[in-house]
Design a protein around this motif. Structure first.
Motif, short mmCIF file in Angstrom:
data_model
loop_
_atom_site.label_atom_id
_atom_site.label_comp_id
_atom_site.label_asym_id
_atom_site.label_seq_id
_atom_site.Cartn_x
_atom_site.Cartn_y
_atom_site.Cartn_z
N SER A 15 39.22 42.66 15.27
CA SER A 15 39.39 44.11 15.25
C SER A 15 38.40 44.76 16.21
CB SER A 15 39.20 44.65 13.83
OG SER A 15 37.91 44.34 13.35
N GLU A 16 38.85 45.84 16.85
CA GLU A 16 38.09 46.45 17.93
C GLU A 16 36.69 46.89 17.49
OE1 GLU A 16 38.82 49.88 21.35
OE2 GLU A 16 40.44 49.28 20.00
N ASN A 17 36.55 47.32 16.26
CA ASN A 17 35.25 47.81 15.80
C ASN A 17 34.23 46.68 15.56
OD1 ASN A 17 36.78 46.96 13.55
ND2 ASN A 17 35.45 48.10 12.15
N LYS A 18 34.71 45.41 15.57
CA LYS A 18 33.81 44.27 15.37
C LYS A 18 33.66 43.42 16.63
CE LYS A 18 34.78 43.71 10.42
NZ LYS A 18 35.31 42.79 9.39
N ARG A 19 34.39 43.77 17.68
CA ARG A 19 34.43 42.94 18.90
C ARG A 19 33.05 42.82 19.56
NH1 ARG A 19 39.50 44.62 22.00
NH2 ARG A 19 40.39 43.89 20.04
N ASP A 20 32.33 43.92 19.66
CA ASP A 20 31.00 43.87 20.29
C ASP A 20 30.03 43.02 19.47
OD1 ASP A 20 31.74 45.38 22.44
OD2 ASP A 20 30.92 47.26 21.68
N LEU A 21 30.15 43.10 18.13
CA LEU A 21 29.30 42.28 17.27
C LEU A 21 29.58 40.80 17.48
CD1 LEU A 21 29.51 44.36 13.95
CD2 LEU A 21 27.53 44.17 15.48
N PHE A 22 30.86 40.47 17.62
CA PHE A 22 31.25 39.09 17.90
C PHE A 22 30.61 38.59 19.19
CE2 PHE A 22 34.11 36.60 20.63
CZ PHE A 22 34.18 35.40 19.93
N LEU A 23 30.73 39.37 20.25
CA LEU A 23 30.20 38.96 21.56
C LEU A 23 28.68 38.86 21.53
CD1 LEU A 23 32.55 41.08 23.85
CD2 LEU A 23 32.60 38.60 23.51
N LYS A 24 28.01 39.77 20.80
CA LYS A 24 26.55 39.72 20.70
C LYS A 24 26.10 38.48 19.93
CE LYS A 24 25.65 44.69 21.05
NZ LYS A 24 25.27 45.93 20.33
N ASP A 25 26.79 38.18 18.84
CA ASP A 25 26.44 36.98 18.07
C ASP A 25 26.70 35.71 18.87
OD1 ASP A 25 25.39 38.15 15.86
OD2 ASP A 25 27.05 37.69 14.50
N TYR A 26 27.81 35.68 19.59
CA TYR A 26 28.12 34.50 20.41
C TYR A 26 27.02 34.28 21.45
CZ TYR A 26 30.48 31.40 23.71
OH TYR A 26 30.78 30.36 24.56
N GLN A 27 26.54 35.36 22.06
CA GLN A 27 25.46 35.24 23.04
C GLN A 27 24.17 34.75 22.38
OE1 GLN A 27 25.82 35.62 26.45
NE2 GLN A 27 23.81 34.61 26.38
N LYS A 28 23.87 35.26 21.18
CA LYS A 28 22.69 34.79 20.45
C LYS A 28 22.78 33.30 20.16
CE LYS A 28 21.16 38.93 17.94
NZ LYS A 28 20.98 39.51 16.58
N ILE A 29 23.98 32.86 19.78
CA ILE A 29 24.18 31.44 19.47
C ILE A 29 23.96 30.60 20.72
CG2 ILE A 29 25.94 29.74 18.82
CD1 ILE A 29 27.08 32.04 16.99
N LYS A 30 24.49 31.06 21.85
CA LYS A 30 24.28 30.32 23.11
C LYS A 30 22.80 30.28 23.49
CE LYS A 30 27.07 32.33 26.01
NZ LYS A 30 27.71 32.45 27.35
N ASP A 31 22.08 31.36 23.15
CA ASP A 31 20.65 31.42 23.46
C ASP A 31 19.80 30.71 22.41
OD1 ASP A 31 21.26 32.95 25.67
OD2 ASP A 31 20.85 34.86 24.68
#
Length: 275
Positions: A38-54
């Motif tokens: 859902s659009e309202n959670k998309r940025d949270l998804f991308l931020k968490d994915y970046q944290k996981i990669k880091d």
């Protein structure tokens, strides 16, 4: 490392994440998955994915995600039993708050998702944010990897290293990828006809032990004469160590080298000079 490789008669290689490198395809996959959220959670998804990669998150390769309770489980590397459970936010869950017999469940079947390699990081993150039935995103990523737009990240010196031992060792490929995908990737990598045996659709980790036992029988060798090489500890390394084989685990994350039969390397190239 020298003795393990020289004394081994069979090398068993994984494919994805082992015989080629890079993360571009994982990021492409994550971008497709983001559109399923859902659009309202998309940025949270991308931020968490970046944290996981880091490596700034509770979720890392080698753990298990409970998609029902939204827990992240740390397993003992040999027994594969839970030793710690965390929330998505990284808080430790006390044992008295876990379901009964939680440590005795099979943590390789749904609702549990073993996070064996880079493919699983964006998928699990998308599950946390409510995505389901997203296999088409994986298919589309594989289709992208078959186009000229995708430049496969070669591992320099791999072909030459395998050619140098081909006449002394048995080379086996054991992968979860399907036959069509394997044929295409091996051609792109220039590794066609280098393996004595190619096992596709391997259904690792559930059937890893079965395949390894068959390899022992096929080549009439002892377990300690086989070395399993891969980037997925649950899929390739733990089952091999359990059977008395050697393992070479490829990871850029901190990992304790807890056994004399296990080698931990940052890159596959680290073993080339020995080969």
């Amino acid at each position: 490392m020298h003795n393990i490789l020289n004394n081994s008669k069979v090398f068993v290689f994984d494919l994805d994440g082992t015989l080629y490198d890079g993360t571009v395809h994982y990021d492409y996959y994550a971008n497709l998955l983001s559109k399923e959220i859902s659009e309202n959670k998309r940025d949270l998804f991308l931020k968490d994915y970046q944290k996981i990669k880091d490596m700034d998150h509770a979720l890392t390769i080698g753990k298990v995600y409970d998609s029902e309770l939204d827990y992240i489980i740390t397993l003992d590397p040999i027994t594969m039993k839970p030793i710690q459970v965390h929330t998505w936010e990284g808080q430790l869950v006390s044992r008295d708050k876990l379901p009964k017999n939680y440590d005795k469940q099979n943590h390789f079947d749904l609702p549990f998702i073993p996070v064996g390699d880079g493919w699983w990081l964006p998928l699990v993150t998308s599950y946390h944010y409510g995505a389901r039935d997203v296999y088409h995103c994986y298919d589309r990523t594989k289709e992208y990897m078959a186009t000229s737009e995708f430049v496969i990240p070669y591992i320099k010196g791999l072909k030459e290293a395998l050619q140098s031992v081909k006449h002394e060792k048995h080379l086996v490929l054991l992968t979860n990828s399907d036959r069509e995908d394997v044929t295409r990737l091996l051609k792109l990598l220039g590794l066609t006809d280098l393996f004595d045996l190619e096992i596709t659709d391997g259904k690792k980790p559930l059937e890893t032990e079965k395949h390894l036992k068959n390899i022992i029988k096929e080549y009439n060798v002892l377990p300690h004469e086989v070395v399993s090489i891969g980037d997925n500890f649950m899929n390739e390394i733990s089952p091999a160590l359990k059977l008395g084989m050697h393992g070479i685990y490829i990871t850029n994350q901190p990992f304790e080298q807890f056994s004399e039969t296990l080698l931990v390397v940052n890159r596959l190239e680290d073993i080339f000079k020995t080969l």
